[in-house]
Design a protein around this motif. Structure first.
Motif, PDB file in Angstrom:
ATOM      1  N   VAL A 119       0.859  -1.188   0.000  1.00 48.17           N
ATOM      2  CA  VAL A 119       0.000   0.000   0.000  1.00 48.17           C
ATOM      3  C   VAL A 119       0.893   1.236   0.000  1.00 48.17           C
ATOM      4  CG1 VAL A 119      -1.663   1.353   1.344  1.00 48.17           C
ATOM      5  CG2 VAL A 119      -1.957  -1.117   1.114  1.00 48.17           C
ATOM      6  N   ALA A 120       0.700   2.099  -0.974  1.00 50.50           N
ATOM      7  CA  ALA A 120       1.504   3.325  -1.100  1.00 50.50           C
ATOM      8  C   ALA A 120       0.981   4.377  -0.133  1.00 50.50           C
ATOM      9  CB  ALA A 120       1.450   3.825  -2.534  1.00 50.50           C
ATOM     10  N   SER A 121       1.868   4.889   0.704  1.00 48.46           N
ATOM     11  CA  SER A 121       1.442   5.860   1.719  1.00 48.46           C
ATOM     12  C   SER A 121       0.961   7.173   1.108  1.00 48.46           C
ATOM     13  CB  SER A 121       2.577   6.124   2.709  1.00 48.46           C
ATOM     14  OG  SER A 121       3.704   6.586   2.022  1.00 48.46           O
ATOM     15  N   LYS A 122       1.363   7.478  -0.126  1.00 50.15           N
ATOM     16  CA  LYS A 122       0.924   8.736  -0.736  1.00 50.15           C
ATOM     17  C   LYS A 122      -0.450   8.625  -1.389  1.00 50.15           C
ATOM     18  CE  LYS A 122       4.486   7.653  -3.934  1.00 50.15           C
ATOM     19  NZ  LYS A 122       5.760   7.859  -4.363  1.00 50.15           N
ATOM     20  N   ASP A 123      -0.982   7.412  -1.440  1.00 52.34           N
ATOM     21  CA  ASP A 123      -2.330   7.215  -1.973  1.00 52.34           C
ATOM     22  C   ASP A 123      -3.317   7.878  -1.012  1.00 52.34           C
ATOM     23  OD1 ASP A 123      -4.733   6.327  -3.022  1.00 52.34           O
ATOM     24  OD2 ASP A 123      -4.415   4.216  -2.521  1.00 52.34           O
ATOM     25  N   ALA A 126      -4.945   5.483   1.381  1.00 51.07           N
ATOM     26  CA  ALA A 126      -4.004   4.502   1.928  1.00 51.07           C
ATOM     27  C   ALA A 126      -4.395   4.039   3.335  1.00 51.07           C
ATOM     28  CB  ALA A 126      -2.592   5.050   1.927  1.00 51.07           C
ATOM     29  N   ALA A 127      -4.728   4.965   4.194  1.00 51.27           N
ATOM     30  CA  ALA A 127      -5.048   4.602   5.581  1.00 51.27           C
ATOM     31  C   ALA A 127      -6.279   3.689   5.629  1.00 51.27           C
ATOM     32  CB  ALA A 127      -5.278   5.847   6.430  1.00 51.27           C
ATOM     33  N   TYR A 128      -7.301   4.050   4.843  1.00 48.34           N
ATOM     34  CA  TYR A 128      -8.517   3.231   4.819  1.00 48.34           C
ATOM     35  C   TYR A 128      -8.231   1.849   4.227  1.00 48.34           C
ATOM     36  CZ  TYR A 128     -13.230   1.646   3.806  1.00 48.34           C
ATOM     37  OH  TYR A 128     -14.378   0.898   3.741  1.00 48.34           O
TER      38      TYR A 128
END
Length: 173
Positions: A119-123, A126-128
């Motif tokens: 999972v890319a943190s800049k998406d 991402a958190a969800y």
């Protein structure tokens, strides 16, 4: 082998249920026939009884042997291989649970862990996404853990566990 209306109904139903669970209908029907047969049956008799091609029976037998659900039996004076299924339904249940875990749960857990790691943190979501993947992973890890514990049980212990289920459900509420 002559089928009675009850055996025919069961074989058709077992085939339908197998299909719904992702098992080839013919494989499930061969398994059903062997479950209800009081004696081991050769492949040509299985094909004739179920009115399916001999090649289809051979493929079904190989798959059922791969699952560990049927075995070859040799009959004195008959050169053909005969087949029978396990007699203990609890042993059959434990084998099916082991195989489904190996074929379905384990690869899904591996894929979920891979997805979590990528999972890319800049998406923006991402958190969800990560939270949902972690919830699914946690659920499947628990299910896999239960399956591992269940596989370690004897057929008798598995039956006792299921029989104790009502007490457990009442205890938990």
């Amino acid at each position: 082998m002559k089928l009675t209306p009850a055996t025919e109904k069961f074989i058709l139903h077992w085939g339908e249920m197998g299909w719904r669970w992702g098992i080839n209908r013919a494989v499930a029907q061969v398994h059903a026939l062997l479950m209800l047969s009081p004696k081991p049956i050769p492949a040509d008799e299985i094909a004739e009884t179920l009115n399916v091609a001999r090649s289809n029976v051979s493929t079904s037998i190989k798959e059922l042997q791969g699952w560990g659900l049927i075995r070859v039996v040799h009959i004195f004076g008959d050169r053909r291989e005969h087949f029978e299924t396990l007699k203990d339904v609890w042993e059959m249940f434990l084998i099916i649970m082991r195989e489904r875990k190996k074929r379905e749960l384990d690869p899904t857990l591996a894929a979920l862990r891979e997805c979590e790691a990528s999972v890319a943190s800049k998406d923006e979501n991402a958190a969800y996404t990560l939270q949902r993947l972690k919830e699914l992973t946690e659920f499947l890890e628990l299910a896999a853990s239960w399956a591992d514990k269940g596989q370690a049980l004897s057929p008798t212990a598995a039956k006792r566990l299921f029989q104790a289920g009502d007490k457990v459900f009442r205890l938990i509420g």
